[in-house]
Design a protein around this motif. Structure first.
Motif, PDB file in Angstrom:
ATOM      1  N   GLU A   1       0.877  -1.288   0.104  1.00  0.00           N
ATOM      2  CA  GLU A   1       0.066  -0.044  -0.036  1.00  0.00           C
ATOM      3  C   GLU A   1       0.755   1.100  -0.110  1.00  0.00           C
ATOM      4  O   GLU A   1       2.047   1.283   0.488  1.00  0.00           O
TER       5      GLU A   1
ATOM      6  N   PHE B   1      -8.333  -4.339  -0.400  1.00  0.00           N
ATOM      7  CA  PHE B   1      -9.888  -4.421  -0.385  1.00  0.00           C
ATOM      8  C   PHE B   1     -10.444  -5.746  -1.010  1.00  0.00           C
ATOM      9  O   PHE B   1     -10.056  -6.057  -2.018  1.00  0.00           O
ATOM     10  N   SER B   2     -11.333  -6.248  -0.072  1.00  0.00           N
ATOM     11  CA  SER B   2     -12.137  -7.429  -0.688  1.00  0.00           C
ATOM     12  C   SER B   2     -13.634  -7.151  -0.502  1.00  0.00           C
ATOM     13  O   SER B   2     -14.064  -6.888   0.511  1.00  0.00           O
TER      14      SER B   2
ATOM     15  N   PHE C   1      -8.432 -10.536  -1.719  1.00  0.00           N
ATOM     16  CA  PHE C   1      -8.063  -9.163  -1.702  1.00  0.00           C
ATOM     17  C   PHE C   1      -7.267  -8.629  -3.078  1.00  0.00           C
ATOM     18  O   PHE C   1      -6.530  -9.531  -3.570  1.00  0.00           O
TER      19      PHE C   1
ATOM     20  N   LEU D   1      -8.225  -0.280  -4.201  1.00  0.00           N
ATOM     21  CA  LEU D   1      -8.901   0.832  -3.540  1.00  0.00           C
ATOM     22  C   LEU D   1      -7.484   1.884  -3.398  1.00  0.00           C
ATOM     23  O   LEU D   1      -6.441   1.675  -3.070  1.00  0.00           O
TER      24      LEU D   1
ATOM     25  N   ASP E   1     -13.078   2.183  -5.342  1.00  0.00           N
ATOM     26  CA  ASP E   1     -12.746   0.819  -5.577  1.00  0.00           C
ATOM     27  C   ASP E   1     -12.770   0.536  -7.278  1.00  0.00           C
ATOM     28  O   ASP E   1     -13.785   0.443  -7.804  1.00  0.00           O
TER      29      ASP E   1
ATOM     30  N   SER F   1     -14.319   6.384   4.230  1.00  0.00           N
ATOM     31  CA  SER F   1     -13.267   5.271   4.952  1.00  0.00           C
ATOM     32  C   SER F   1     -14.319   4.801   6.099  1.00  0.00           C
ATOM     33  O   SER F   1     -15.005   5.642   6.805  1.00  0.00           O
ATOM     34  N   ASP F   2     -13.882   3.449   6.622  1.00  0.00           N
ATOM     35  CA  ASP F   2     -14.376   2.961   7.805  1.00  0.00           C
ATOM     36  C   ASP F   2     -14.329   3.829   9.065  1.00  0.00           C
ATOM     37  O   ASP F   2     -15.067   3.732   9.935  1.00  0.00           O
TER      38      ASP F   2
ATOM     39  N   ARG G   1     -21.967   1.438   0.263  1.00  0.00           N
ATOM     40  CA  ARG G   1     -21.086   1.171   1.514  1.00  0.00           C
ATOM     41  C   ARG G   1     -21.064   2.536   2.494  1.00  0.00           C
ATOM     42  O   ARG G   1     -20.674   3.309   2.083  1.00  0.00           O
TER      43      ARG G   1
END
Length: 238
Positions: A13, A46-47, A65, A69, A103, A112-113, A163
């Protein structure tokens, strides 16, 4: 790389950070800091292996994965701080942030989460005498996303095809602490009393949902974090 959804061809990454800040002193005790930042992310892992509800059909597809992203995080922060060994000291800060991830494999766009738009921190300390001190902290954080393809309808949650739409409620605890020092010739003894989550507010976190029905409804609940928590301490300094 080697798990059930592993991919040995994954690359590292990448993140590039840009930051600029301006600081100004007012007298000997007050400091003001303004800061802006930009982080550009690429090749993030990302999966797309979460339950979702595209075109009204419940799916549980699993994919390995990928480095699919990319996106950014941008924002600013303002801080005002007063320093003093006696009487009043503390700081106030406000941070604003926005994130966006894309994605490339499935064309999804989402935050973002850990996206938290607004964050406020207030801390104050007041030294009444050389041995008595009172301090308190208040933190506010707007709700982070519930990771996954969820939307909220009233008090219930449903699967959807987008999402990170739903978010947990805001987080806002207050903590208070008092200390008393006793000075001796060869050591210092400090007694402290502290109360975390002073107002006993029901702050919650996402810990996973339990069951999904075929109409997309999600069953489960958000879990409460620590309630009011008093504590006491003793420190001896030689």
């Amino acid at each position: 790389m080697f798990g059930r959804l592993g991919n040995p061809a994954l690359r590292s990454e990448r993140a590039t950070h840009y930051n600029a800040s301006v600081e100004r002193l007012f007298g000997n005790r007050t400091r003001v800091l303004a800061e802006v930042y930009d982080r550009e992310d690429a090749n993030l892992f990302f999966s797309l292996s979460e339950p979702r509800f595209p075109r009204g059909i419940l799916t549980f597809d699993e994919f390995p994965f990928l480095n699919s992203l990319r996106g950014h995080a941008r924002g600013f922060e303002l801080t005002v701080q007063r320093r003093s060994a006696n009487k009043l000291a503390g700081w106030v800060s406000y941070a604003y942030s926005r994130t966006r991830l894309m994605d490339a494999h499935d064309g999804l766009t989402f935050v973002s989460d850990t996206d938290q738009r607004h964050t406020v921190n207030v801390y104050g300390s007041y030294r009444f005498t050389d041995t008595w001190n009172l301090s308190a902290a208040w933190r506010y954080g707007s709700g982070e996303p519930i990771p996954g393809f969820y939307r909220q309808v009233g008090t219930g949650y449903f699967l959807t095809d987008q999402r990170n739409l739903a978010r947990v409620p805001y987080y806002s605890p207050i903590d208070a602490r008092v200390s008393k020092a006793f000075l001796f010739k060869k050591f210092k003894l400090t007694l402290t009393g502290e109360v975390l989550h002073l107002l006993n507010k029901k702050n919650v976190r996402y810990a996973g949902f339990n069951f999904y029905s075929f109409d997309g409804r999600v069953f489960g609940q958000l879990h409460r974090v620590l309630p009011i928590l008093p504590s006491a301490g003793l420190v001896i300094e030689f």
